[in-house]
Write an enzyme that holds these catalytic residues in place. Structure first.
Site, PDB file in Angstrom:
ATOM      1  N   HIS A 124       6.859  -5.163 -31.961  1.00 43.67           N
ATOM      2  CA  HIS A 124       7.595  -5.621 -33.141  1.00 43.67           C
ATOM      3  C   HIS A 124       8.696  -6.576 -32.646  1.00 43.67           C
ATOM      4  O   HIS A 124       9.174  -6.453 -31.536  1.00 43.67           O
ATOM      5  CB  HIS A 124       8.202  -4.399 -33.826  1.00 43.67           C
ATOM      6  CG  HIS A 124       8.919  -4.665 -35.097  1.00 43.67           C
ATOM      7  ND1 HIS A 124      10.202  -5.182 -35.139  1.00 43.67           N
ATOM      8  CD2 HIS A 124       8.557  -4.484 -36.387  1.00 43.67           C
ATOM      9  CE1 HIS A 124      10.586  -5.298 -36.401  1.00 43.67           C
ATOM     10  NE2 HIS A 124       9.621  -4.887 -37.167  1.00 43.67           N
ATOM     11  N   ASP A 201       9.714   2.390 -28.555  1.00 40.33           N
ATOM     12  CA  ASP A 201      10.059   2.103 -29.946  1.00 40.33           C
ATOM     13  C   ASP A 201       9.274   3.080 -30.824  1.00 40.33           C
ATOM     14  O   ASP A 201       8.063   2.928 -30.982  1.00 40.33           O
ATOM     15  CB  ASP A 201       9.692   0.641 -30.249  1.00 40.33           C
ATOM     16  CG  ASP A 201       9.697   0.322 -31.737  1.00 40.33           C
ATOM     17  OD1 ASP A 201       9.521  -0.859 -32.075  1.00 40.33           O
ATOM     18  OD2 ASP A 201       9.885   1.246 -32.558  1.00 40.33           O
ATOM     19  N   GLN A 204       7.582   3.968 -35.934  1.00 34.54           N
ATOM     20  CA  GLN A 204       6.402   4.402 -36.694  1.00 34.54           C
ATOM     21  C   GLN A 204       5.816   5.683 -36.119  1.00 34.54           C
ATOM     22  O   GLN A 204       4.648   6.003 -36.352  1.00 34.54           O
ATOM     23  CB  GLN A 204       5.329   3.288 -36.681  1.00 34.54           C
ATOM     24  CG  GLN A 204       5.784   1.976 -37.300  1.00 34.54           C
ATOM     25  CD  GLN A 204       6.001   2.039 -38.813  1.00 34.54           C
ATOM     26  OE1 GLN A 204       5.613   3.001 -39.479  1.00 34.54           O
ATOM     27  NE2 GLN A 204       6.624   1.015 -39.365  1.00 34.54           N
ATOM     28  N   LYS A 227      12.705   5.160 -42.452  1.00 35.04           N
ATOM     29  CA  LYS A 227      11.246   5.292 -42.359  1.00 35.04           C
ATOM     30  C   LYS A 227      10.814   6.746 -42.300  1.00 35.04           C
ATOM     31  O   LYS A 227       9.623   7.044 -42.185  1.00 35.04           O
ATOM     32  CB  LYS A 227      10.737   4.560 -41.120  1.00 35.04           C
ATOM     33  CG  LYS A 227      10.966   3.050 -41.166  1.00 35.04           C
ATOM     34  CD  LYS A 227      10.293   2.383 -39.998  1.00 35.04           C
ATOM     35  CE  LYS A 227      10.775   0.983 -39.805  1.00 35.04           C
ATOM     36  NZ  LYS A 227      10.241   0.027 -40.782  1.00 35.04           N
ATOM     37  N   CYS A 367       6.575  -8.603 -38.909  1.00 33.60           N
ATOM     38  CA  CYS A 367       7.460  -8.821 -37.745  1.00 33.60           C
ATOM     39  C   CYS A 367       6.693  -8.689 -36.420  1.00 33.60           C
ATOM     40  O   CYS A 367       7.218  -8.164 -35.432  1.00 33.60           O
ATOM     41  CB  CYS A 367       8.637  -7.859 -37.761  1.00 33.60           C
ATOM     42  SG  CYS A 367       9.594  -7.897 -39.248  1.00 33.60           S
TER      43      CYS A 367
HETATM   44  C1  LIG Z   1       7.394  -0.608 -34.812  1.00 30.68           C
HETATM   45  C2  LIG Z   1       8.677  -1.044 -35.445  1.00 30.68           C
HETATM   46  N1  LIG Z   1       9.748  -1.281 -34.652  1.00 30.68           N
HETATM   47  C3  LIG Z   1      10.932  -1.664 -35.188  1.00 30.68           C
HETATM   48  C4  LIG Z   1      11.079  -1.839 -36.556  1.00 30.68           C
HETATM   49  C5  LIG Z   1      12.443  -2.251 -37.084  1.00 30.68           C
HETATM   50  O1  LIG Z   1      12.966  -1.213 -37.872  1.00 30.68           O
HETATM   51  P1  LIG Z   1      14.371  -1.487 -38.619  1.00 30.68           P
HETATM   52  O2  LIG Z   1      14.709  -0.198 -39.308  1.00 30.68           O
HETATM   53  O3  LIG Z   1      14.100  -2.627 -39.592  1.00 30.68           O
HETATM   54  O4  LIG Z   1      15.361  -1.883 -37.536  1.00 30.68           O
HETATM   55  C6  LIG Z   1       9.986  -1.606 -37.415  1.00 30.68           C
HETATM   56  C7  LIG Z   1      10.111  -1.819 -38.898  1.00 30.68           C
HETATM   57  N2  LIG Z   1       8.925  -2.416 -39.418  1.00 30.68           N
HETATM   58  C8  LIG Z   1       8.908  -2.751 -40.843  1.00 30.68           C
HETATM   59  C9  LIG Z   1       9.758  -3.941 -41.154  1.00 30.68           C
HETATM   60  S1  LIG Z   1       9.197  -5.373 -40.310  1.00 30.68           S
HETATM   61  C10 LIG Z   1       7.443  -2.979 -41.290  1.00 30.68           C
HETATM   62  O5  LIG Z   1       7.249  -3.310 -42.470  1.00 30.68           O
HETATM   63  O6  LIG Z   1       6.552  -2.755 -40.449  1.00 30.68           O
HETATM   64  C11 LIG Z   1       8.771  -1.199 -36.852  1.00 30.68           C
HETATM   65  O7  LIG Z   1       7.695  -0.944 -37.634  1.00 30.68           O
END
Ligand SMILES: Cc1ncc(COP(=O)(O)O)c(CN[C@@H](CS)C(=O)O)c1O
Length: 409
Positions: A124, A201, A204, A227, A367
């Site tokens: 990501h 990371d 998910q 999430k 992203c």
């Molecule tokens: C694997 C992974 N790593 C980092 C992020 C960022 O999370 P934040 O809470 O925005 O900082 C995400 C968030 N992905 C969202 C927004 S792009 C999606 O629609 O898939 C993610 O899936």
């Protein structure tokens, strides 16, 4: 350890009552953000109604109550992911800030020419762009572990790429685009075999399956509250204590200090050293509530439920020869999401047509633009699931896709 009682769970989520022009909402965008149960909503409003105060351990009842609740939320999150204790749990704004904290507070000081940061092709932007930029600023290199044609990580290539020049490995636990579940414990072992650190990371993963950071042996692990049925504005950086102890702060200011003179400053103990200024107090307390809510359902059962919905989606999509899906083939366990494209209809057009049926999915690059370049597609549509989704909702998705097919066919 049976199936989830989805109908019972749905009663906890007020937003699922929403209708648009009389059509019930079908919310299938959970990888972007999950909905919020009453328990978590109440935790936030109770804080503001009953004990709102700043948490610098002020000498009055409200501040003591708020400070204790906020600090104990760190203990609850530590327990949720198998960490030792609050000293290893830094509350941030989100996964993105957690990645940046380590990239700045560790990377800027420790990386230099000759060092390599190893990423995967499915990263990501929160990790890929962050480490790409820090490597550029420090003269370090970046290398990418390849994915295979089914969107799995090529572990033979991982063993080639991770070497003695590797200083940091940053890898996603579950891909938000492919649904691939990476062998993170093996990746961490590979990094440690070459005296490199490993950042996982888990944005998910923590919301969707049991995660034990000590079993994985990650040096750093990040995820976001929004999430995992929690609020926005709160994220978590887990870090091994000796590493957080050795790192300089990322942000300076109040609360993160122990002693300040005109000449110098000394830092507060962990984790407060990394929590400068007034934190997201209500959100931190609500995150602990979200941990309780998910644990009451059972993380194993959540992972099974999501995989079943993903497999059912693949099964339904396989009935048509014009839907391309991405990620591991049907039958192989995956995270609760399916990215796909309908021939002849651009993902953005498809998502707006589905929206006419009150079906909420995501369309775009999620992203992960370099990954989409690798896949050879400009964008994908993505359906992603959580504890309150049902097979019937996937049937509605398939019907709406069929209508889009007729419209554009
Ligand atoms: C694997 C992974 N790593 C980092 C992020 C960022 O999370 P934040 O809470 O925005 O900082 C995400 C968030 N992905 C969202 C927004 S792009 C999606 O629609 O898939 C993610 O899936």
């Amino acid at each position: 350890s049976g199936a989830l009682d989805v109908e019972r769970i749905r009663e906890d989520f007020p937003v699922l009552e929403r209708e648009f022009d009389g059509t019930p909402l079908v919310y299938l965008d959970n990888a972007a953000t999950t909905q919020t149960p009453e328990h978590v909503i109440d935790a936030i409003s109770d804080y503001y109604r009953e004990y709102n105060a700043n948490v610098h351990r002020g000498l009055h009842h409200l501040s003591q109550e708020a400070s204790i609740a906020y600090e104990e939320a760190h203990d609850r999150v530590a327990e949720f992911i198998g960490a030792d204790g609050r000293e290893e749990i830094v509350f941030t704004k989100n996964t993105t800030e957690s990645e940046n904290l380590v990239a700045y507070a560790w990377g800027l000081r420790e990386l230099g020419p000759g060092d390599t940061v190893v990423l995967t092709e499915m990263e990501h932007h929160a990790s890929l762009v962050t480490w790409q930029q820090i490597a550029e600023r420090t003269g370090a290199d970046v290398a990418y572990i390849r994915i295979d044609e089914d969107g799995r990580l090529d572990m033979d290539h991982a063993r080639e790429v991770i070497g003695d020049d590797t200083a940091m490995l940053s890898a996603v636990h579950v891909s938000n685009t492919l649904g691939t579940i990476n062998p993170v414990a093996d990746l961490v072992d590979l990094a440690h075999d070459h005296d490199a650190l490993a950042f996982i990371d888990g944005a998910q993963a923590v919301p969707n399956r049991p995660v034990d950071v000590e079993a994985i042996d990650a040096d750093f692990y990040a995820f976001s509250g929004h999430k995992m049925a929690g609020p926005t504005g709160i994220g978590v950086l887990y870090g091994k204590r000796h590493l957080l102890d050795s790192m300089e702060p990322f942000l300076y200011g109040g609360d993160m200090i122990e002693k300040v003179t005109f000449e110098e400053s000394r830092w507060n103990e962990l984790p407060w050293k990394f929590e400068a200024g007034t934190p997201s107090i209500a959100q931190g307390i609500a995150l602990a509530e979200a941990c309780d809510y998910l644990d009451a359902i059972g993380m194993d059962r959540i992972a099974r439920h999501e995989n079943e919905l993903a497999q059912y989606t693949l099964e339904r999509f396989a009935e048509f020869d014009d839907i391309e899906t991405f990620g591991p083939p049907a039958g192989e366990e995956r995270g609760g999401l399916v990215s796909f494209n309908l021939e002849s209809v651009h993902a953005h057009d498809l998502s707006s047509i589905l929206n006419d049926y009150a079906v909420a999915i995501r369309a775009g690059d999620h992203c992960t633009q370099p990954l989409h370049d690798k896949l050879g597609v400009a964008a994908t549509a993505r359906a992603s699931f959580y504890v309150y989704n049902t097979r019937e909702e996937i049937d509605v998705l398939v019907e709406a896709i069929d209508d889009a097919r007729q419209l554009f066919g």
